[in-house]
Motif scaffolding. Structure first.
Motif, PDB file in Angstrom:
ATOM      1  N   HIS A 280       1.108  -0.457 -10.887  1.00 14.32           N
ATOM      2  CA  HIS A 280       2.422   0.148 -10.699  1.00 14.32           C
ATOM      3  C   HIS A 280       2.347   1.419  -9.865  1.00 14.32           C
ATOM      4  N   ASP A 281       1.264   2.168 -10.023  1.00 16.38           N
ATOM      5  CA  ASP A 281       1.152   3.479  -9.390  1.00 16.38           C
ATOM      6  C   ASP A 281       0.673   3.313  -7.944  1.00 16.38           C
ATOM      7  N   ILE A 282       1.545   3.615  -7.000  1.00 16.59           N
ATOM      8  CA  ILE A 282       1.227   3.418  -5.583  1.00 16.59           C
ATOM      9  C   ILE A 282       0.098   4.336  -5.141  1.00 16.59           C
TER      10      ILE A 282
ATOM     11  N   GLN B 194      -2.232   0.817   6.479  1.00 13.22           N
ATOM     12  CA  GLN B 194      -1.353  -0.071   7.238  1.00 13.22           C
ATOM     13  C   GLN B 194      -0.099  -0.433   6.450  1.00 13.22           C
ATOM     14  N   VAL B 195      -0.259  -0.658   5.156  1.00 15.55           N
ATOM     15  CA  VAL B 195       0.833  -1.200   4.337  1.00 15.55           C
ATOM     16  C   VAL B 195       1.684  -0.110   3.712  1.00 15.55           C
ATOM     17  N   LEU B 196       1.059   0.948   3.226  1.00 11.45           N
ATOM     18  CA  LEU B 196       1.778   1.958   2.457  1.00 11.45           C
ATOM     19  C   LEU B 196       2.390   3.001   3.391  1.00 11.45           C
ATOM     20  N   THR B 197       3.520   2.622   3.970  1.00 10.80           N
ATOM     21  CA  THR B 197       4.298   3.521   4.808  1.00 10.80           C
ATOM     22  C   THR B 197       5.572   3.912   4.061  1.00 10.80           C
ATOM     23  N   SER B 198       6.165   5.014   4.452  1.00 16.18           N
ATOM     24  CA  SER B 198       7.400   5.463   3.797  1.00 16.18           C
ATOM     25  C   SER B 198       8.476   4.378   3.861  1.00 16.18           C
ATOM     26  N   HIS B 199       8.618   3.755   5.025  1.00 15.11           N
ATOM     27  CA  HIS B 199       9.657   2.733   5.188  1.00 15.11           C
ATOM     28  C   HIS B 199       9.390   1.530   4.292  1.00 15.11           C
TER      29      HIS B 199
ATOM     30  N   GLY C  48      13.483   0.315  -3.324  1.00 10.52           N
ATOM     31  CA  GLY C  48      14.841   0.820  -3.348  1.00 10.52           C
ATOM     32  C   GLY C  48      14.942   2.291  -3.698  1.00 10.52           C
ATOM     33  N   VAL C  49      13.969   3.065  -3.228  1.00  9.31           N
ATOM     34  CA  VAL C  49      13.957   4.512  -3.455  1.00  9.31           C
ATOM     35  C   VAL C  49      13.685   5.205  -2.126  1.00  9.31           C
ATOM     36  N   SER C  50      13.763   6.516  -2.148  1.00 11.47           N
ATOM     37  CA  SER C  50      13.331   7.293  -1.000  1.00 11.47           C
ATOM     38  C   SER C  50      11.890   7.715  -1.233  1.00 11.47           C
ATOM     39  N   ALA C  51      10.978   7.186  -0.430  1.00  9.61           N
ATOM     40  CA  ALA C  51       9.553   7.471  -0.569  1.00  9.61           C
ATOM     41  C   ALA C  51       9.112   8.376   0.579  1.00  9.61           C
ATOM     42  N   MET C  52       8.502   9.479   0.237  1.00 11.19           N
ATOM     43  CA  MET C  52       8.032  10.435   1.229  1.00 11.19           C
ATOM     44  C   MET C  52       6.507  10.447   1.232  1.00 11.19           C
TER      45      MET C  52
ATOM     46  N   PRO D   7      -5.604  15.644   3.948  1.00  7.96           N
ATOM     47  CA  PRO D   7      -6.705  15.956   4.865  1.00  7.96           C
ATOM     48  C   PRO D   7      -7.964  15.161   4.523  1.00  7.96           C
ATOM     49  N   GLY D   8      -8.536  14.503   5.526  1.00  8.50           N
ATOM     50  CA  GLY D   8      -9.761  13.743   5.336  1.00  8.50           C
ATOM     51  C   GLY D   8      -9.560  12.381   4.716  1.00  8.50           C
ATOM     52  N   ASN D   9      -8.307  11.972   4.510  1.00  5.73           N
ATOM     53  CA  ASN D   9      -8.016  10.684   3.888  1.00  5.73           C
ATOM     54  C   ASN D   9      -6.973   9.980   4.735  1.00  5.73           C
ATOM     55  N   SER D  10      -7.244   8.720   5.098  1.00  6.20           N
ATOM     56  CA  SER D  10      -6.307   7.987   5.951  1.00  6.20           C
ATOM     57  C   SER D  10      -5.083   7.505   5.192  1.00  6.20           C
ATOM     58  N   THR D  11      -5.155   7.496   3.858  1.00  6.59           N
ATOM     59  CA  THR D  11      -4.040   7.038   3.038  1.00  6.59           C
ATOM     60  C   THR D  11      -3.255   8.229   2.509  1.00  6.59           C
ATOM     61  N   ALA D  12      -1.956   8.233   2.746  1.00  4.31           N
ATOM     62  CA  ALA D  12      -1.098   9.336   2.320  1.00  4.31           C
ATOM     63  C   ALA D  12      -0.816   9.253   0.823  1.00  4.31           C
ATOM     64  N   ARG D  13      -0.346  10.368   0.269  1.00  3.67           N
ATOM     65  CA  ARG D  13       0.162  10.399  -1.097  1.00  3.67           C
ATOM     66  C   ARG D  13       1.684  10.355  -1.025  1.00  3.67           C
ATOM     67  N   PHE D  14       2.303   9.788  -2.053  1.00  3.59           N
ATOM     68  CA  PHE D  14       3.752   9.586  -2.018  1.00  3.59           C
ATOM     69  C   PHE D  14       4.449  10.373  -3.129  1.00  3.59           C
ATOM     70  N   SER D  15       5.634  10.857  -2.788  1.00  2.19           N
ATOM     71  CA  SER D  15       6.565  11.361  -3.777  1.00  2.19           C
ATOM     72  C   SER D  15       7.851  10.557  -3.641  1.00  2.19           C
ATOM     73  N   PHE D  16       8.677  10.539  -4.689  1.00  4.11           N
ATOM     74  CA  PHE D  16       9.811   9.631  -4.705  1.00  4.11           C
ATOM     75  C   PHE D  16      11.068  10.331  -5.211  1.00  4.11           C
ATOM     76  N   SER D  17      12.197   9.843  -4.740  1.00 10.10           N
ATOM     77  CA  SER D  17      13.488  10.289  -5.272  1.00 10.10           C
ATOM     78  C   SER D  17      14.455   9.120  -5.197  1.00 10.10           C
ATOM     79  N   LEU D  18      15.580   9.261  -5.882  1.00 13.36           N
ATOM     80  CA  LEU D  18      16.598   8.201  -5.888  1.00 13.36           C
ATOM     81  C   LEU D  18      17.598   8.364  -4.762  1.00 13.36           C
ATOM     82  N   GLU D  19      17.392   9.325  -3.901  1.00 12.47           N
ATOM     83  CA  GLU D  19      18.272   9.494  -2.756  1.00 12.47           C
ATOM     84  C   GLU D  19      18.117   8.317  -1.813  1.00 12.47           C
TER      85      GLU D  19
END
Length: 264
Positions: free
Chosen positions: A201-203, A229-234, A241-245, A250-262
């Motif tokens: 469940h945890d992206i 490649q897969v885990l993009t904001s869009h 169905g959320v707003s994912a930012m 730094p030093g990691n090709s995979t971003a971390r995400f935060s979420f809101s219901l906006e």
């Protein structure tokens, strides 16, 4: 081969399954993993993740397509042979096993048992190895039902490892665990040389853990590839169905995400 077992390839072609003809919960799924790769399947509730896993470990026969392990269709080889090659840790955790930890882990040796013979020295060696590898030796005589959630999960992983599998499939292995035990389980799985397929469940955990990520939505695999490649904001916003930012690390090709219901 024990906890030092190595993985094998898995190839899924046009897979489809549903409870009756014409009603599909999973359809058109295609992906391939090489030996030792780790796949995290993520998606909203009802996306078909657990149904897909059931097809992968031969829990249900697909209505369309096939699953090949090491180049062999899993429905063209015997169930015992499949159990020797694929181990499963399900989300539904048994609470009242009237067995000790050692007994539960020994159950993983059943696919290798010949007839009505008793446990062999090899069986006992495999169990001892798994208990040590998962830091469970001190709990071996304890009743399974008395353990904490994290301890129970480690025992079930140990049971899976004693099967000497090439592939281990897990359905939400971090479910109901606190943050520390979530990290411990995933760090443990990362040390294995097996091919691993798990739902999560945890992206952010999925991005850190997996070599490949699959997004599922409404029974379809909408994206498959490396985490970056897969885990993009869009893609994440559209799937859940959320707003994912996405926040670069730094030093990691995979971003971390935060979420809101906006609105994304």
């Amino acid at each position: 081969m024990s906890c030092d077992a190595t993985g094998t390839s898995i190839n899924v072609s046009n897979l489809g399954w549903g409870p009756k003809p014409g009603l599909f919960l999973v359809r058109g799924v295609n992906f391939a993993l090489d030996a030792g790769e780790r796949l995290a399947i993520i998606g909203p509730n009802g996306a078909g993740k657990t149904s897909l896993l059931r097809c992968l470990y031969r829990g249900v026969p697909p209505r369309e397509g096939k699953v090949e392990v090491g180049g062999e269709d899993i429905w063209q080889i015997g169930s015992r042979q499949v159990a020797r090659r694929i181990a499963v840790v399900l989300q539904e955790m048994p609470a009242d096993f009237p067995f000790s930890v050692r007994d539960v882990v020994m159950m993983g040796r059943i696919p290798w048992r010949e007839g009505l013979t008793g446990w062999t020295d090899e069986d006992r060696h495999e169990v001892a190895h798994a208990l040590e590898h998962l830091n469970l030796k001190h709990l071996a005589a304890r009743q399974f039902s008395t353990l904490s959630g994290g301890e129970k999960q480690r025992v079930l992983v140990a049971r899976a490892l004693t099967q000497k599998p090439e592939i281990i499939i897990l359905d939400e292995p971090t479910n109901h665990l606190d943050i520390r035990h979530q990290l411990e389980i995933l760090n443990l799985l990362r040390t294995l040389k097996l091919t691993i397929i798990t739902t999560l469940h945890d992206i952010n955990l999925a991005g850190d853990f997996a070599t490949h990520v699959a997004l599922m939505c409404e029974g379809r695999m909408t994206a498959f590839g490396t985490p970056d490649q897969v885990l993009t904001s869009h893609a994440v916003s559209t799937t859940f169905g959320v707003s994912a930012m996405a926040h670069p690390v730094p030093g990691n090709s995979t971003a971390r995400f935060s979420f809101s219901l906006e609105t994304a």
